[in-house]
Design a protein around this motif. Structure first.
Motif, short mmCIF file in Angstrom:
data_model
loop_
_atom_site.label_atom_id
_atom_site.label_comp_id
_atom_site.label_asym_id
_atom_site.label_seq_id
_atom_site.Cartn_x
_atom_site.Cartn_y
_atom_site.Cartn_z
N ASN A 22 -19.86 48.83 -8.31
CA ASN A 22 -19.79 47.62 -7.50
C ASN A 22 -20.30 46.43 -8.30
O ASN A 22 -21.44 46.01 -8.17
CB ASN A 22 -20.59 47.79 -6.21
CG ASN A 22 -19.97 48.79 -5.27
OD1 ASN A 22 -18.75 48.85 -5.14
ND2 ASN A 22 -20.79 49.59 -4.62
N THR B 151 -15.43 40.57 -5.66
CA THR B 151 -15.47 40.69 -4.21
C THR B 151 -14.06 41.02 -3.72
O THR B 151 -13.08 40.43 -4.18
CB THR B 151 -15.93 39.37 -3.56
OG1 THR B 151 -17.20 39.01 -4.09
CG2 THR B 151 -16.04 39.51 -2.05
N ARG C 65 -11.65 41.35 -0.25
CA ARG C 65 -11.59 40.93 1.14
C ARG C 65 -10.21 41.19 1.72
O ARG C 65 -9.20 40.99 1.05
CB ARG C 65 -11.90 39.43 1.28
CG ARG C 65 -13.31 39.04 0.86
CD ARG C 65 -13.48 37.54 0.93
NE ARG C 65 -14.77 37.11 0.39
CZ ARG C 65 -15.05 35.87 0.03
NH1 ARG C 65 -14.13 34.93 0.14
NH2 ARG C 65 -16.25 35.57 -0.45
#
Length: 255
Positions: free
Chosen positions: A112, A117, A119
């Motif tokens: 991670n 990111t 989404r």
């Protein structure tokens, strides 16, 4: 896991004509999208059968102002040498696709990275999604890129689709779309901006899909002659089969 085939792959088109030899698919709302306007052979045609089918499809497309013809051949069958020589002689683009599948728990563990990111596309970031898609679609021409947003909006409103975005340090850099069915989730249009590749973004996008659909078989199609297929093999996807395709673009009425 049940047997997965190319019949499980989603196509944005409608059946126009079905014969013993082929099915003809057409999408009047996306005339310039080759993968939505094509002819699928049920068995391998002879050279004469292919010529007759190609003449039919060419005339149909020209009546609709289309400039291409595209054909898919039966799964796991290679066209005859006679057909292949004809494709070369008539300047058809010739290649093949490969089908892959994986169970979500088999996908590699992914770090991670704090700069990445992922989404789900919503009203908040739908414009980001359109921009990333537009930049990708420009590879196939400005006319094509300008026609696609209407399709993306339809998919955005369809609960059988999930659109997913990737951001790197807050900048929108990649995307994919998932077609959701009863027991499969198909990854389509996986793309990362060239300047942001080799940072693990594509893997994070895929891992997000695995986490969203842990009880479905994840499937996708790769170009048999392109490098992404090597990534899928490293990521534990299982090769299921191949399908040959040919197309010809910029048809001339006097051919």
């Amino acid at each position: 896991m049940r047997k997965i085939s190319f019949n499980d792959i989603y196509t944005e088109s409608h059946l126009v004509v079905g014969t013993e030899l082929y099915s003809h698919y057409h999408n009047p709302e996306m005339l310039i999208q080759y993968d939505s306007n094509y002819l699928q052979f049920h068995r391998m045609p002879t050279l004469q059968e292919f010529i007759e089918a190609a003449t039919y499809l060419k005339e149909f497309h020209q009546k609709n102002g289309q400039k291409h013809v595209k054909f898919y051949f039966p799964e796991n069958r290679k066209p005859s040498e006679e057909l292949i020589q004809f494709f070369h002689h008539q300047s058809f683009e010739y290649g093949y696709l490969e089908l892959y599948a994986i169970q979500p728990e088999q996908f590699p563990i992914t770090d991670n990275h704090p700069d990445i990111t992922i989404r789900i596309v919503s009203e908040v970031n739908f414009d980001d999604y359109l921009q990333v898609q537009y930049e990708q679609d420009l590879e196939f021409g400005e006319e094509f890129a300008k026609a696609k947003p209407a399709l993306y909006r339809r998919h955005f409103q369809d609960e059988t689709f999930m659109q997913i975005m990737s951001y790197y340090q807050g900048t929108a850099v990649g995307s994919l779309e998932v077609i959701i069915k009863e027991d499969t989730a198909e990854i389509d249009g996986l793309h990362v901006h060239q300047a942001f590749r080799k940072k693990g973004i594509a893997q994070r996008l895929q891992k997000f899909v695995m986490d969203q659909f842990p009880n479905k078989t994840i499937i996708l199609v790769a170009d048999g002659e392109d490098t992404p297929r090597e990534m899928y093999i490293r990521q534990n996807y299982r090769y299921l089969g191949f399908q040959y395709e040919v197309q010809k673009v910029d048809l001339k009425k006097d051919e």
